[in-house]
Design a protein around this motif. Structure first.
Motif, PDB file in Angstrom:
ATOM      1  N   PHE A 113       0.920  -1.355   0.091  1.00 27.90           N
ATOM      2  CA  PHE A 113       0.109  -0.065  -0.061  1.00 27.90           C
ATOM      3  C   PHE A 113       0.814   1.179   0.171  1.00 27.90           C
ATOM      4  O   PHE A 113       2.210   1.087   0.277  1.00 27.90           O
ATOM      5  CB  PHE A 113      -0.865  -0.074   1.134  1.00 27.90           C
TER       6      PHE A 113
ATOM      7  N   TYR B  99      -1.847   4.350   3.544  1.00 31.02           N
ATOM      8  CA  TYR B  99      -2.894   3.580   3.376  1.00 31.02           C
ATOM      9  C   TYR B  99      -4.093   4.297   2.708  1.00 31.02           C
ATOM     10  O   TYR B  99      -5.115   3.859   2.867  1.00 31.02           O
ATOM     11  CB  TYR B  99      -3.185   2.576   4.556  1.00 31.02           C
TER      12      TYR B  99
ATOM     13  N   GLU C  47      -5.529   3.552   0.056  1.00 27.44           N
ATOM     14  CA  GLU C  47      -6.436   2.601  -0.694  1.00 27.44           C
ATOM     15  C   GLU C  47      -7.225   1.488   0.336  1.00 27.44           C
ATOM     16  O   GLU C  47      -8.169   0.859  -0.196  1.00 27.44           O
ATOM     17  CB  GLU C  47      -5.542   1.440  -1.522  1.00 27.44           C
TER      18      GLU C  47
ATOM     19  N   ARG D  20      -3.476  -4.616  -4.139  1.00 25.41           N
ATOM     20  CA  ARG D  20      -4.056  -3.984  -3.162  1.00 25.41           C
ATOM     21  C   ARG D  20      -4.927  -4.795  -2.193  1.00 25.41           C
ATOM     22  O   ARG D  20      -5.306  -4.020  -1.531  1.00 25.41           O
ATOM     23  CB  ARG D  20      -4.682  -2.795  -3.724  1.00 25.41           C
TER      24      ARG D  20
ATOM     25  N   GLY E  27      -6.580  -4.626  -7.821  1.00 25.72           N
ATOM     26  CA  GLY E  27      -5.457  -3.600  -7.746  1.00 25.72           C
ATOM     27  C   GLY E  27      -4.280  -3.658  -8.131  1.00 25.72           C
ATOM     28  O   GLY E  27      -3.381  -2.766  -7.895  1.00 25.72           O
ATOM     29  N   SER E  28      -3.948  -4.718  -9.236  1.00 19.93           N
ATOM     30  CA  SER E  28      -2.743  -4.822  -9.730  1.00 19.93           C
ATOM     31  C   SER E  28      -3.066  -4.991 -11.388  1.00 19.93           C
ATOM     32  O   SER E  28      -3.852  -4.903 -11.769  1.00 19.93           O
ATOM     33  CB  SER E  28      -1.807  -6.292  -9.216  1.00 19.93           C
TER      34      SER E  28
END
Length: 188
Positions: free
Chosen positions: A49, A53, A55, A102, A109-110
């Motif tokens: 993260f 943080y 996210e 994430r 999230g990648s």
């Protein structure tokens, strides 16, 4: 021919430290070494993260504690970098891809899907910590994305041995071939 890749997921030092098993890393290392020798791409996935943080929602039961610790003066920017380092016993080699996710699934999230599609990879060989976390979530999402799947049962680790057994013996075979590191490496 089907192009496969070995995914080494959440085998970060901080994660390995919470799942002590002296046989796990040497066994996983055999899979990594065999993949490299056979020309199978090894792709590393880590959870990470941004500082502070942003996210993470406080509503997220799994990761919300991190955001709360940060707001209370917990881990700083250097802590995030340290936390994303792959354990040195199975660390990425030169040119090997490291993807930062994430959430629990390696896809969330990648840019993993972009990396796989760019490499014409259609079959994933899954390993990682934890069987009930990243492996389960990634398997489900990869199946929905039409990837062929193999799970190296002893290349996965979970803090609950019964949950690991149930997943690798009953759940995963519905969507993946489940085998061992020794059998997979012998077939390369």
């Amino acid at each position: 021919m089907t192009q496969q890749a070995l995914l080494v997921m959440d085998v970060q030092q901080v994660v390995v430290d919470r799942h002590p098993d002296p046989d796990y890393l040497p066994r996983l290392r055999k899979a990594v070494d065999a993949a490299r020798a056979a020309g199978v791409p090894v792709i590393y996935v880590v959870v990470g993260f941004r500082p502070g943080y942003p996210e993470i929602s406080a509503r997220n039961k799994m990761f919300g504690r991190l955001a709360g610790a940060s707001a209370a003066g917990g881990a700083g920017a250097g802590g995030e970098e340290l936390a994303t380092r792959v354990h040195p016993d199975v660390a990425p080699g030169p040119g090997e891809v490291v993807v930062t996710k994430r959430r629990v699934s390696a896809f969330s999230g990648s840019d993993l899907d972009v990396v796989l599609r760019a490499g014409d990879i259609s079959h994933l060989v899954l390993t990682g910590i934890a069987t009930s976390g990243v492996v389960l979530s990634t398997l489900r999402q990869a199946a929905d994305l039409d990837f062929g799947l193999t799970v190296l049962a002893d290349g996965c680790l979970d803090s609950d041995a019964e949950v690991h057994r149930l997943l690798t013996e009953k759940v995963f075979p519905q969507q993946a071939e489940v085998t061992t590191v020794a059998d997979w490496t012998a077939a390369l």
